[in-house]
Design an enzyme around this catalytic site. Structure first.
Site, PDB file in Angstrom:
ATOM      1  CE  LYS A  30      -2.080   2.196   3.586  1.00  0.00           C
ATOM      2  NZ  LYS A  30      -2.073   3.541   3.298  1.00  0.00           N
ATOM      3  CG  ASP A  59      -4.738   4.679   0.938  1.00  0.00           C
ATOM      4  OD1 ASP A  59      -5.947   5.005   0.480  1.00  0.00           O
ATOM      5  OD2 ASP A  59      -4.629   4.705   1.941  1.00  0.00           O
ATOM      6  CG  LEU A  60      -2.904   8.356  -4.778  1.00  0.00           C
ATOM      7  CD1 LEU A  60      -2.501   8.921  -6.007  1.00  0.00           C
ATOM      8  CD2 LEU A  60      -1.888   8.758  -3.683  1.00  0.00           C
ATOM      9  CE  LYS A  61      -7.408   7.395   3.017  1.00  0.00           C
ATOM     10  NZ  LYS A  61      -6.176   6.918   2.890  1.00  0.00           N
ATOM     11  CG  ASP A  64     -10.456  17.978  -7.943  1.00  0.00           C
ATOM     12  OD1 ASP A  64     -11.585  18.794  -8.098  1.00  0.00           O
ATOM     13  OD2 ASP A  64      -9.429  18.141  -7.341  1.00  0.00           O
ATOM     14  N   PRO A  66     -15.901  15.970 -10.995  1.00  0.00           N
ATOM     15  CG  PRO A  66     -18.211  15.565 -11.490  1.00  0.00           C
ATOM     16  CD  PRO A  66     -17.391  16.316 -10.929  1.00  0.00           C
ATOM     17  NE  ARG A 178      -3.066   0.547  15.518  1.00  0.00           N
ATOM     18  CZ  ARG A 178      -2.750   1.213  14.226  1.00  0.00           C
ATOM     19  NH1 ARG A 178      -2.820   0.155  13.303  1.00  0.00           N
ATOM     20  NH2 ARG A 178      -2.686   2.403  14.198  1.00  0.00           N
ATOM     21  N   GLY A 207       0.009  -1.584   9.170  1.00  0.00           N
ATOM     22  CA  GLY A 207       1.190  -0.597   8.921  1.00  0.00           C
ATOM     23  C   GLY A 207       2.408  -0.603  10.213  1.00  0.00           C
ATOM     24  NE  ARG A 208       0.718   4.000  12.949  1.00  0.00           N
ATOM     25  CZ  ARG A 208      -0.093   4.773  13.150  1.00  0.00           C
ATOM     26  NH1 ARG A 208       0.249   5.888  13.822  1.00  0.00           N
ATOM     27  NH2 ARG A 208      -1.268   4.917  12.842  1.00  0.00           N
TER      28      ARG A 208
END
EC number: 4.1.1.23
Length: 227
Positions: A30, A59-61, A64, A66, A178, A207-208
């Site tokens: 990711k 993962d840019l989400k 804006d 259309p 987690r 991730g962490r």
């Protein structure tokens, strides 16, 4: 259920070193805003050089108007990625335009719509959207499905309700995973991998708990057992 490893470390070299340790495992890499802005599209090629079987989740989400979203998604698809995130709050017109553009391609990435960030508490969500979190997450997800996207990003706690409302084929991707539920950090709605599977998550993001571990590969192997 499939595992997405979040590459959120401070340096590109650290992210690549982590992937070297995970080489040969069945996972998604990711790439979020931090890494993509800093390291660019070439970073995706470097991931593939480590293991061509790593699937790439950008993962840019996107959020804006259309026209802009559709064009941005097209450029992302040209990078030969496997999954991309967009914001459901961008509304049906933007999501529909985006999917029309991508469906014209021979190959396109999975498109996952962000319903409610896992950093939201119930109170914060109510303040922003003026609706209960789970109710609005289902409503946004239904709009996303009508627009033709493949699934949504939600917490484990909304996944099952979304599946029940929209069908098991509509994918759910759940961040906030987690090893220890007391380890929330900047997330509010966290769960472990077993709970994610019980709630029918198709993808989990970790991730962490992986990159802060002394033995990241061992942590990933344990997570894959729960998948």
């Amino acid at each position: 259920m499939q595992l997405c490893v979040a590459l959120d470390l401070e340096k590109k070299e650290d992210n690549l070193s982590l992937l070297q340790e995970l080489k040969g495992l069945d996972l998604w890499a990711k790439v979020g805003l931090r890494s993509f802005i800093r390291d660019g599209a070439v970073f995706l090629d470097e991931i593939r050089k480590i293991d061509e079987n790593f699937k790439i989740f950008l993962d840019l989400k996107l959020y804006d108007i259309p026209y802009t979203m559709a064009n941005a998604a097209l450029e992302c698809a040209k990078l030969d990625i496997d999954m991309l995130t967009v914001h459901l709050s961008s509304a049906k017109s933007a999501l529909t335009a985006l999917m029309q553009r991508l469906n014209a391609l021979k190959k396109r990435p999975l498109i996952m719509g962000v319903s409610a960030l896992t950093s939201f508490s119930e109170e914060e969500f109510l303040m922003v959207y003026n609706a209960p979190l789970k109710t609005q997450a289902i409503k946004l997800s239904a709009m996303g499905k009508e627009s033709g996207i493949d699934g949504v990003v939600c917490s484990v706690f909304e996944s099952l309700a979304i599946k029940e409302a929209l069908g098991k084929d509509f994918l759910t991707l759940t961040p906030g995973i987690r090893l220890d539920q007391n380890d929330k950090e900047d997330q509010e709605r966290v769960a472990n991998a077993k709970e994610a599977k019980q709630n029918l998550s198709d993808f989990i993001v970790v991730g962490r708990p992986i990159y802060q571990a002394k033995e990241p590969r061992e942590v990933v192997l344990e997570l894959l057992k729960d998948c």
